[in-house]
Design a protein around this motif. Sequence first.
Motif, PDB file in Angstrom:
ATOM      1  N   GLU A 224     -17.168  34.272 -11.988  1.00 48.52           N
ATOM      2  CA  GLU A 224     -15.977  33.446 -11.763  1.00 48.52           C
ATOM      3  C   GLU A 224     -16.348  32.170 -11.002  1.00 48.52           C
ATOM      4  N   ASP A 225     -17.230  32.306  -9.995  1.00 48.21           N
ATOM      5  CA  ASP A 225     -17.683  31.126  -9.246  1.00 48.21           C
ATOM      6  C   ASP A 225     -18.361  30.125 -10.178  1.00 48.21           C
ATOM      7  N   LEU A 226     -19.216  30.634 -11.030  1.00 50.61           N
ATOM      8  CA  LEU A 226     -19.985  29.762 -11.925  1.00 50.61           C
ATOM      9  C   LEU A 226     -19.085  29.091 -12.955  1.00 50.61           C
ATOM     10  N   MET A 227     -18.178  29.847 -13.559  1.00 52.73           N
ATOM     11  CA  MET A 227     -17.283  29.274 -14.564  1.00 52.73           C
ATOM     12  C   MET A 227     -16.370  28.213 -13.955  1.00 52.73           C
ATOM     13  N   GLU A 228     -16.033  28.365 -12.682  1.00 56.50           N
ATOM     14  CA  GLU A 228     -15.175  27.385 -12.009  1.00 56.50           C
ATOM     15  C   GLU A 228     -15.831  26.013 -11.902  1.00 56.50           C
ATOM     16  N   VAL A 229     -17.153  25.990 -11.716  1.00 50.02           N
ATOM     17  CA  VAL A 229     -17.831  24.702 -11.533  1.00 50.02           C
ATOM     18  C   VAL A 229     -18.382  24.136 -12.836  1.00 50.02           C
TER      19      VAL A 229
END
Length: 432
Positions: free
Chosen positions: A291-296
């Motif tokens: 989720e962190d990666l997809m957000e950025v």
Amino acid sequence: KKKKKKKIEKKIDVCVSAKFSLQIFLDDWYDKSPSSAYRSCLFDSGKSTEAVKRTMVGDWDIHFGGVHELFDGGMKMSKKDEKELNKSYQAKDDGGPTEEFFHEVFSQIGSLKVNGISLFEQTSGGYLPVSDDVLKYKAEKSSEGTLEKIKAYYRAFGRMVAHRLLLSQTIESNCIPSLYQKYLFKGLSPKDKEYKELSLFQDVCQCLNIDPPKKETVYQRLAFGETNSHNIATVREKAYDLFIRQRQHIVLDSLKEGVSLNGEIEWSAYMWFPLEAVRKMFFTRQRITVEDLMEVLQFTDEDLTDGVDYDMIEECTRKRKAFSETVTLFQTALPEFFERKAAKDENFLNQFVHLCTGKPFLPYREAHPNYKICFEFNVSEYVECEGNYPPTVHTCDKTIRIPVGCYNNNMEVFEERLDYTMQTTAGIFDME
């Protein structure tokens, strides 16, 4: 005649070996002339010169020498050939090489030594500085000037931390234990009531490598055989003595000189910020989730219609459609792809971020909302092939780039080519 003032450069040129060693790097800089700007910007105590100040707030131009050492265990060649080879691999530093350099610096700081004397101990929460008494005892048995050199190396560590923060960059949180993050940037010590009890126990557990964290174990480790010491007041006093007072004059004073640029920078302005806010502004998040990666991640392409002749509009439309199809596929398939890769290798997400940005950690979104990693589909290089074209990365722009249509919208082919890129670039990007 009036003497011309020496021009002070804001940017300094830093050439490091492709097989980077922080120990060798700092030893070389320390051995330079005392009047050298390179030495003074990291090691000097006392009031900072204008040159040092400008060096600390300016960019460092990082480039790597010794590239020939990466090939076949090191090739034998003339100095001229070495220079030409290194120059051919030298890229302009627009941020990517700097990120990689400082990632290596903060990764290797724990193994730093002065005349064979270790400066840090590895703990689960980061690098714990060695106590003043131990350093003084070992320095007395070493050569003259060892103690001053030890202070200078702690000061240099603080300077490099300050340099990154002054440029609005983040520090890897596993580098400085949470207890010292609070002390250096919030002026908070274990004795202060503002230091929450739960947070103190967690931080002490990290510094003492207590896993799993238990209050009873903390009491036992800090009591040193004393009875009736199982109370928070005793924990605060003992923790202060162990982690602050016993490291005050050699270690922490030198670190504070470095971080504050000998008093020129006043971090106390952040004392009024909530503790969590300061941590998220200054330090990276350790664990990365899908989720962190997809957000950025940001999907981008090039503007094909700008200045295009009328007879090329149809071709551009076709490529635009291919781009749209590719983006839809990746937006849908990437979360599952990242989940599957992370399940096989818990370090995969960090490695992917490292590939794209130069360091394997992400900042906190709340404090750095504009941070992006671009997933660029290059429409102008549209190719219909079986996937021989590997993804390319540009760490200065935090971009991973592939031509639209390259993998025929086949995620298995993309995975194979991404693995290839990660494996073949690891040696150079990691400077190992």
